[in-house]
Design a protein around this motif. Structure first.
Motif, mmCIF file in Angstrom:
data_model
loop_
_atom_site.group_PDB
_atom_site.id
_atom_site.type_symbol
_atom_site.label_atom_id
_atom_site.label_comp_id
_atom_site.label_asym_id
_atom_site.label_seq_id
_atom_site.Cartn_x
_atom_site.Cartn_y
_atom_site.Cartn_z
ATOM 1 N N ARG A 35 0.830 -1.212 0.000
ATOM 2 C CA ARG A 35 0.000 0.000 0.000
ATOM 3 C C ARG A 35 0.860 1.255 0.000
ATOM 4 O O ARG A 35 0.394 2.327 0.383
ATOM 5 N N LEU A 36 2.093 1.127 -0.429
ATOM 6 C CA LEU A 36 3.000 2.272 -0.467
ATOM 7 C C LEU A 36 2.633 3.198 -1.625
ATOM 8 O O LEU A 36 2.050 2.768 -2.628
ATOM 9 N N SER A 37 3.018 4.466 -1.513
ATOM 10 C CA SER A 37 2.752 5.450 -2.563
ATOM 11 C C SER A 37 3.683 5.211 -3.747
ATOM 12 O O SER A 37 4.714 4.540 -3.615
ATOM 13 N N PRO A 38 3.339 5.793 -4.905
ATOM 14 C CA PRO A 38 4.242 5.681 -6.055
ATOM 15 C C PRO A 38 5.629 6.247 -5.751
ATOM 16 O O PRO A 38 6.633 5.700 -6.207
ATOM 17 N N GLN A 39 5.698 7.334 -4.984
ATOM 18 C CA GLN A 39 6.994 7.915 -4.633
ATOM 19 C C GLN A 39 7.806 6.958 -3.755
ATOM 20 O O GLN A 39 9.017 6.831 -3.922
ATOM 21 N N GLN A 40 7.150 6.279 -2.825
ATOM 22 C CA GLN A 40 7.851 5.321 -1.974
ATOM 23 C C GLN A 40 8.308 4.108 -2.785
ATOM 24 O O GLN A 40 9.425 3.615 -2.614
ATOM 25 N N ALA A 41 7.437 3.622 -3.665
ATOM 26 C CA ALA A 41 7.803 2.505 -4.531
ATOM 27 C C ALA A 41 8.982 2.890 -5.429
ATOM 28 O O ALA A 41 9.901 2.085 -5.649
ATOM 29 N N ASN A 42 8.971 4.112 -5.919
ATOM 30 C CA ASN A 42 10.044 4.631 -6.754
ATOM 31 C C ASN A 42 11.361 4.650 -5.977
ATOM 32 O O ASN A 42 12.404 4.218 -6.471
ATOM 33 N N ALA A 43 11.314 5.121 -4.742
ATOM 34 C CA ALA A 43 12.517 5.193 -3.910
ATOM 35 C C ALA A 43 13.087 3.795 -3.659
ATOM 36 O O ALA A 43 14.309 3.602 -3.703
#
Length: 134
Positions: A35-43
């Motif tokens: 359930r992570l955000s796209p920015q967190q997944a990107n990081a």
């Protein structure tokens, strides 16, 4: 202005394809299974690829350059600059244009690729090139 050696750009492209495929696969997996955000997944995707990117750039793309602690430190700083640009583009595309995460990340990766090549060439490994014919 000096021209960019074609062989070096091709090596960077191959290394980038390998690293980008890994990072994007991780990005998509994190989006799908958490359930992570796209920015967190990107990081997370870029974080995993950082070591691979260093090794590919040092030993495959810019093999003429001297390996040193300073080069590794410059690599991390340049990565952070290129990654910050990537995150900025991703966030702008998501918020201002309401683009789907999967598509926005493709555009964000393109900005990262161009910026990180220029920083690697001129800041991390120097402006020289291997003695390959173009």
């Amino acid at each position: 202005m000096k021209s960019i050696p074609l062989a070096e750009v091709l090596r960077y492209g191959i290394a980038g394809l390998i690293n980008t495929a890994l990072g994007y696969a991780i990005f998509l997996g994190v989006l799908a299974w958490t359930r992570l955000s796209p920015q967190q997944a990107n990081a997370i995707g870029y974080g995993v690829g950082l070591s691979m990117a260093f090794l590919l750039n040092r030993y495959f793309v810019f093999a003429h350059a001297k390996l040193s602690f300073e080069a590794a430190l410059r690599f991390v700083v340049c990565f952070m600059i290129a990654f910050a640009l990537n995150q900025l583009v991703l966030t702008l595309l998501l918020r201002a244009w309401h683009m789907r995460s999967e598509i926005a990340q493709l555009f964000a990766m393109a900005t990262y690729i161009i910026m990180f090549y220029m920083l690697n060439k001129h800041v991390v490994w120097g402006t020289g090139s291997r003695k390959d014919s173009d």
